[in-house]
Design an enzyme around this catalytic site. Structure first.
Site, PDB file in Angstrom:
ATOM      1  N   HIS A 194       0.874  -1.181   0.000  1.00  0.00           N
ATOM      2  CA  HIS A 194       0.000   0.000   0.000  1.00  0.00           C
ATOM      3  C   HIS A 194       0.914   1.235   0.000  1.00  0.00           C
ATOM      4  O   HIS A 194       0.885   2.044   0.928  1.00  0.00           O
ATOM      5  CB  HIS A 194      -0.962  -0.030   1.187  1.00  0.00           C
ATOM      6  CG  HIS A 194      -2.186   0.827   1.021  1.00  0.00           C
ATOM      7  ND1 HIS A 194      -3.472   0.345   1.191  1.00  0.00           N
ATOM      8  CD2 HIS A 194      -2.333   2.130   0.702  1.00  0.00           C
ATOM      9  CE1 HIS A 194      -4.342   1.329   0.994  1.00  0.00           C
ATOM     10  NE2 HIS A 194      -3.679   2.427   0.703  1.00  0.00           N
ATOM     11  N   GLU A 211      -4.283  -0.389  -5.526  1.00  0.00           N
ATOM     12  CA  GLU A 211      -4.403   0.686  -6.512  1.00  0.00           C
ATOM     13  C   GLU A 211      -3.126   0.941  -7.324  1.00  0.00           C
ATOM     14  O   GLU A 211      -2.478   1.988  -7.181  1.00  0.00           O
ATOM     15  CB  GLU A 211      -4.854   1.980  -5.819  1.00  0.00           C
ATOM     16  CG  GLU A 211      -6.168   1.823  -5.083  1.00  0.00           C
ATOM     17  CD  GLU A 211      -6.731   3.142  -4.542  1.00  0.00           C
ATOM     18  OE1 GLU A 211      -5.998   4.138  -4.511  1.00  0.00           O
ATOM     19  OE2 GLU A 211      -7.902   3.162  -4.172  1.00  0.00           O
ATOM     20  N   GLU A 260     -12.461  -0.758  -0.622  1.00  0.00           N
ATOM     21  CA  GLU A 260     -12.509   0.601  -0.055  1.00  0.00           C
ATOM     22  C   GLU A 260     -13.721   1.326  -0.606  1.00  0.00           C
ATOM     23  O   GLU A 260     -14.046   1.205  -1.787  1.00  0.00           O
ATOM     24  CB  GLU A 260     -11.278   1.445  -0.427  1.00  0.00           C
ATOM     25  CG  GLU A 260     -10.018   1.066   0.290  1.00  0.00           C
ATOM     26  CD  GLU A 260      -8.828   1.947  -0.101  1.00  0.00           C
ATOM     27  OE1 GLU A 260      -9.038   3.125  -0.468  1.00  0.00           O
ATOM     28  OE2 GLU A 260      -7.708   1.437  -0.036  1.00  0.00           O
TER      29      GLU A 260
END
Ligand code: FCB
Length: 455
Positions: free
Chosen positions: A132, A177, A364
């Site tokens: 992350h 992401e 999320e």
């Protein structure tokens, strides 16, 4: 399709969802842990970025953050008190390896081992994200994700962590992401490492996807009954107008923002039209890479916040397309992000239709508002509560429409370090007073707890 946002809006109840639907919340290491110099942790690209003047609002850093490194029992207690069943967290690579070739840092591994035990003791299923965004700075010094060697370093880190925790952690997310890692960090320069080179960004993206693909079989080998996936940030896209130019711009943007990730993950390679458009900026791809990236996964993680409106923008960026500001009358959060619950169902239906990815988890979803602690000590974040309720209703619509969504993680359990926005942007179900580290469950968190506990 239409969503259930028709007056009067009735908030969903837990019984609207399958009894085995998984409910939780999400955080990430750099955003909450603090203890940046403790127990052998080394500098990450985010420490370096924060120390670079002008990069992060108010000169904020993650050095202390929510002090979760020391306060985690209290934080996990809060998650449990709200009736959550799962907790998505990330592991800080700079806590595990202090340099290339070093032995793993046992104190770092011990911390996550204790944290995982703490989750299990509280009935929280651990969902671990391996990357992350907090790359060790020493790897960036060697080229970061632009260097193929970083893929090997990642696999070594993944091997170490999954061997240590895999007896208890069954759910693994390789990357959070990749768009943000690659494009925001290496082309837009708004996130660490703050580079602004498009070719670098696409090579970074390729290596991140490759490292995902190569990590999946490794995790499966180390973790009995592993469930492995990746979490993508995705937006439904709308054209800024009915013009042919905006429609074409939308297609170009879509090729990079959506298909560039999902097409290779689901075995179709990079979209040819986008490859043609990016020209010489296309990444170097070695034989076997695309097969590795296309490895079957157990679930797809979708991070959803808002839809993007796309307009033709000659001269703007490599694809000459730009994300337009929402219209003045649009409902937005404090970050200016449009509030569009129907965008969640629209996005999910599209993904299901385009790829049939199997089980989907919302890894999320959440909203930023300027919360204040009232005189009575309460945080009445009614806008965030409504955002949550409306997005859960839209999620139910998508499920009713046939999308196999199996769980939902609210972003975020608590207020935290919001990257380049520092601490002034709050996303938590729990308020954090950074001066005292006092935690206060907001109205949104109370509602989530009532929803989960079916009160
Ligand atoms: C996502 C990030 C997460 C958080 C939210 C608001 O892009 O994954 O860490 O910052 O946005």
């Amino acid at each position: 399709m239409t969503t259930s946002i028709r007056p009067p809006f009735v908030p969903p109840v837990r019984g609207d969802f399958a009894s085995d639907f998984l409910w939780g919340s999400a955080t990430s290491a750099y955003q909450i842990e603090g203890a940046a110099l403790e127990d052998g942790r080394v500098e990450s690209i985010w420490d370096r970025f924060c120390a670079t003047p002008g990069k992060v609002a108010d000169g904020a850093t993650g050095a202390v953050a929510c002090d979760h490194y020391h306060r985690w029992p209290q934080d996990l207690d809060l998650a449990r008190s709200m009736g959550m069943q799962a907790y998505r967290f990330s592991i800080a690579w700079p806590r595990i390896f202090a340099k290339v070739g070093a032995a793993p840092n046992q104190k770092g591994l011990d911390f996550y081992s204790r944290l995982v035990d703490g989750m299990l003791e509280r009935g929280l299923q651990p969902w671990a994200t391996l990357y992350h965004w907090d790359l060790p700075q020493y790897l960036q010094d060697g080229g970061g994700w632009n260097a193929r060697a970083t893929v090997d370093a990642f696999l070594h880190y993944v091997d170490t962590v999954t061997r240590r925790l895999g007896d208890r952690v069954k759910h693994w997310i390789t990357h959070n992401e990749p768009w943000c890692t690659a494009i925001i960090g290496n082309y837009e320069g708004l996130h660490a490492p703050g580079l602004t080179d498009f070719k670098t960004a696409l090579q970074v993206c390729h290596h991140v996807l490759l490292s995902h693909g190569k990590a999946v079989p490794l995790i499966r080998a180390n973790v009995p009954a592993a469930q492995v996936g990746i979490a993508l940030s995705l937006h439904p896209l709308r054209p800024a107008s009915a013009s042919l130019e905006d429609a074409a711009a939308l297609a170009r943007h879509d090729g990079l923002r959506y298909r560039w990730f999902l097409d290779p993950l689901f075995g179709r390679g990079y979209p040819q039209a986008t490859l043609d458009q990016v020209g010489a900026a296309a990444p170097t791809v070695e034989q076997g890479d695309m097969d590795a990236i296309a490895v079957a996964t157990d679930f797809l993680g979708v991070n959803y916040y808002f839809p993007e409106t796309v307009k033709d923008a000659p001269g703007h960026g490599p694809l000459e397309a730009a994300v337009a500001a929402p219209p003045l009358e649009a409902e937005t959060t404090a970050l200016g992000w449009p509030v569009a619950p129907e965008g969640l169902s629209e996005l999910l239906l599209r993904i299901e239709n385009d790829y049939h990815p199997g089980p989907i988890y919302i890894t999320e979803n959440g909203s930023c508002y300027d919360d204040e602690v009232g005189a009575d000590g309460a945080v009445d974040d009614l806008a965030r509560r409504a955002y949550l309720q409306r997005h859960l209703a839209a999620l139910k619509d998508a499920i009713d429409g046939g999308v196999p969504v199996k769980g939902y993680f609210a972003w975020s359990l608590m207020d935290n370090f919001e990257w380049a926005e520092g601490y002034r942007r709050r996303f938590g179900l729990v308020h954090v007073d950074y001066a005292t580290q006092r935690r206060t469950v907001k109205a949104s968190g109370k509602w989530y707890g009532e929803f989960l506990l079916e009160k």
